[in-house]
Design an enzyme around this catalytic site. Structure first.
Site, PDB file in Angstrom:
ATOM      1  CB  SER A 142      -0.871  -0.015   1.264  1.00 14.24           C
ATOM      2  OG  SER A 142      -1.404   1.253   1.520  1.00 14.24           O
ATOM      3  CE1 TYR A 168      -3.497   0.368   4.387  1.00 14.29           C
ATOM      4  CE2 TYR A 168      -4.171  -1.834   5.035  1.00 14.29           C
ATOM      5  CZ  TYR A 168      -3.799  -0.929   4.064  1.00 14.29           C
ATOM      6  OH  TYR A 168      -3.708  -1.345   2.757  1.00 14.29           O
ATOM      7  CE  LYS A 172      -1.659  -4.112   3.515  1.00 12.92           C
ATOM      8  NZ  LYS A 172      -1.912  -5.469   3.008  1.00 12.92           N
TER       9      LYS A 172
HETATM   10  C1  WQD Z   1      -9.620   9.190   1.232  1.00 11.76           C
HETATM   11  C2  WQD Z   1      -9.846  10.632   1.629  1.00 11.76           C
HETATM   12  C3  WQD Z   1     -10.451  10.892   3.939  1.00 11.76           C
HETATM   13  C4  WQD Z   1     -14.427   9.130   3.820  1.00 11.76           C
HETATM   14  C5  WQD Z   1      -7.207   4.007   1.313  1.00 11.76           C
HETATM   15  C6  WQD Z   1      -7.380   2.579   1.684  1.00 11.76           C
HETATM   16  C7  WQD Z   1      -6.087   1.985   2.139  1.00 11.76           C
HETATM   17  C8  WQD Z   1      -4.960   2.305   1.180  1.00 11.76           C
HETATM   18  C9  WQD Z   1      -4.878   3.790   0.907  1.00 11.76           C
HETATM   19  C10 WQD Z   1      -4.589   0.430  -0.236  1.00 11.76           C
HETATM   20  C11 WQD Z   1      -9.259  10.939   3.009  1.00 11.76           C
HETATM   21  C12 WQD Z   1     -11.564  11.373   3.007  1.00 11.76           C
HETATM   22  C13 WQD Z   1     -13.163   9.557   3.448  1.00 11.76           C
HETATM   23  C14 WQD Z   1     -15.425  10.081   4.191  1.00 11.76           C
HETATM   24  C15 WQD Z   1     -13.847  11.839   3.762  1.00 11.76           C
HETATM   25  N1  WQD Z   1      -5.111   1.630  -0.057  1.00 11.76           N
HETATM   26  N2  WQD Z   1     -12.894  10.894   3.418  1.00 11.76           N
HETATM   27  N3  WQD Z   1     -15.091  11.405   4.139  1.00 11.76           N
HETATM   28  O1  WQD Z   1      -7.600   6.762   3.867  1.00 11.76           O
HETATM   29  O2  WQD Z   1      -6.536   7.155   1.581  1.00 11.76           O
HETATM   30  O3  WQD Z   1      -6.951   4.800   2.448  1.00 11.76           O
HETATM   31  O4  WQD Z   1      -6.144   4.180   0.406  1.00 11.76           O
HETATM   32  O5  WQD Z   1      -3.971  -0.212   0.490  1.00 11.76           O
HETATM   33  O6  WQD Z   1      -6.295   0.586   2.166  1.00 11.76           O
HETATM   34  O7  WQD Z   1      -8.300   2.506   2.743  1.00 11.76           O
HETATM   35  O8  WQD Z   1      -8.843   6.260   1.698  1.00 11.76           O
HETATM   36  O9  WQD Z   1     -11.179   6.595   0.995  1.00 11.76           O
HETATM   37  O10 WQD Z   1     -10.672   6.280   3.474  1.00 11.76           O
HETATM   38  O11 WQD Z   1     -10.019   8.389   2.344  1.00 11.76           O
HETATM   39  O12 WQD Z   1     -13.580  13.049   3.735  1.00 11.76           O
HETATM   40  O13 WQD Z   1     -16.582   9.757   4.545  1.00 11.76           O
HETATM   41  O14 WQD Z   1     -11.253  10.836   1.754  1.00 11.76           O
HETATM   42  O15 WQD Z   1     -10.326  11.762   5.048  1.00 11.76           O
HETATM   43  O16 WQD Z   1      -8.770  12.254   3.004  1.00 11.76           O
HETATM   44  P1  WQD Z   1      -7.424   6.347   2.455  1.00 11.76           P
HETATM   45  P2  WQD Z   1     -10.259   6.820   2.152  1.00 11.76           P
END
Ligand code: WQD
Length: 356
Positions: A142, A168, A172
């Site tokens: 990741s 998390y 990784k």
């Molecule tokens: C993205 C952005 C949140 C929900 C993911 C995977 C992880 C890894 C990396 C592979 C952030 C914002 C989210 C909401 C929001 N991939 N958000 N409101 O945290 O980058 O992690 O990619 O391994 O496994 O989980 O992704 O979609 O949770 O968040 O504002 O209701 O969207 O704060 O800035 P993240 P995400």
């Protein structure tokens, strides 16, 4: 070696059983899309999944898309003896290890679940891969291994590894260190760490897609569930970051592109002579902010989203996206789909899933 037996729905006659690929977590979001692409590339994937974070309906979706019946073993990768039975049953040529928890925010609340599940599962897979001489292994890593990139937003595979921003991401980082030590010990195995950025979207058939359990942690399912009415509104976690519009920036990549990167990865590993470990970014090379995702969704769907700004989410990286030159050079793979297509496919899946 060929298998000569028939199942009631698929003729295994003259099937080349040297193409068996173990796919742990194969009923999950990325796993199920990867199983489809493996079949379409002549491999025989075997799904190991205990369905704690996925649904059996995903297997039916895969079978409908491919017209193939899939071998599935309902097994927890943390159960060594049960997992070993699967290694005894099939002569695997490769492994793709997805099975792990993956929600950044959730891992901050439940760190022990993440360390236990993600690390014990990986250790079991590596122990059995070496014991049963399975030489090609793709590890679901990741972009969170990079932590908060220092003085840059775009990371290459050589970018410094900062302290992980979440348990998390730390699982990784530790996973990659375990793999490095295994290969350095002289083990006869070739391992590819695919460092995904943000996999999103769904298969164009809308027969498989993301199935978050409970309230979605990730942005795209939260957007589509708000639009369809399953959620009352979506909160944007923080709008005071030093980014283009104050919201976090990520590299959102279509899940089918991610799936194809795994097929390219297995094919590349099969061509390598010597033991190795290689890290490769799997992204589009473009950053998109949370607000830009919201606006893209409204444009693509014609739906008005009910959203509000809220406090920052602990564990979030401010801005990160991939330098993708290595994936092109080594795997001859690059993302083909746009963020718009990802959002459209995610919305089609949400609307279809409502009818399931
Ligand atoms: C993205 C952005 C949140 C929900 C993911 C995977 C992880 C890894 C990396 C592979 C952030 C914002 C989210 C909401 C929001 N991939 N958000 N409101 O945290 O980058 O992690 O990619 O391994 O496994 O989980 O992704 O979609 O949770 O968040 O504002 O209701 O969207 O704060 O800035 P993240 P995400």
């Amino acid at each position: 070696m060929t298998a000569r037996f028939k199942s009631n729905s698929f003729n295994f006659e003259a099937m080349d059983t040297s193409k068996y690929i173990l796919v742990t977590g194969g009923a999950g979001f990325i796993g199920s899309h990867t199983v489809v692409e493996l079949i379409e590339n002549g491999y025989i994937p075997v799904i190991v999944d205990d369905f704690r974070n996925s649904e059996e309906s995903s297997v039916k979706g895969i079978e409908k898309i491919t017209g193939t019946s899939i071998s599935v073993r309902n097994t927890d990768v943390c159960d060594f003896s049960k997992l070993e039975k699967v290694f005894r049953e099939f002569n695997f040529t490769g492994i793709i290890h997805f099975a792990a928890y993956k929600a950044v925010g959730e891992s901050v609340q439940k760190p022990l679940n993440y360390y236990q599940n993600n690390l014990v599962g990986l250790l079991n897979v590596l122990q059995l891969a070496t014991k049963y001489k399975v030489k090609n292994l793709v590890f679901s890593s990741s972009c969170t291994v990079y932590g908060e990139p220092k003085n840059t937003k775009v990371v290459t595979e050589e970018s410094a590894i900062q302290p992980a921003n979440s348990p998390y991401g730390n699982t990784k980082q530790i996973g990659e260190e375990i793999i490095n030590d295994l290969v350095a010990s002289g083990a006869d195995i070739k391992i590819l760490n695919l460092r995904y950025f943000n996999p999103v979207g769904a298969h164009s058939s809308a027969l498989i897609g993301e199935l978050p359990i409970g309230k979605p942690n990730n942005l795209i399912p939260a957007v589509t569930q708000t639009a369809i009415g399953k959620l009352e509104k979506i909160t944007i976690f923080g709008n005071d970051y030093d980014t283009i519009d104050g919201t976090c920036v990520r590299d959102y990549i279509h899940v089918v592109d991610v799936a194809n990167a795994h097929v390219s990865g297995i094919k590349w590993l099969e061509q390598q002579e010597n033991s190795l470990v290689e890290n490769i970014n799997i992204g589009t090379g473009k950053g998109t902010s949370v607000l830009e995702i919201i606006h893209t969704f409204e444009e693509v769907s014609g739906e008005k989203l009910n959203w509000e700004f809220g406090p920052r989410r602990e564990g979030d990286v401010v801005e990160i996206f991939a330098d993708v030159s290595k994936s092109k050079r080594i795997l001859n793979w690059e993302a083909k789909k746009t963020v718009k297509e990802s959002v459209k496919d995610a919305w089609n899946w949400e609307k279809k899933e409502l009818k399931h």
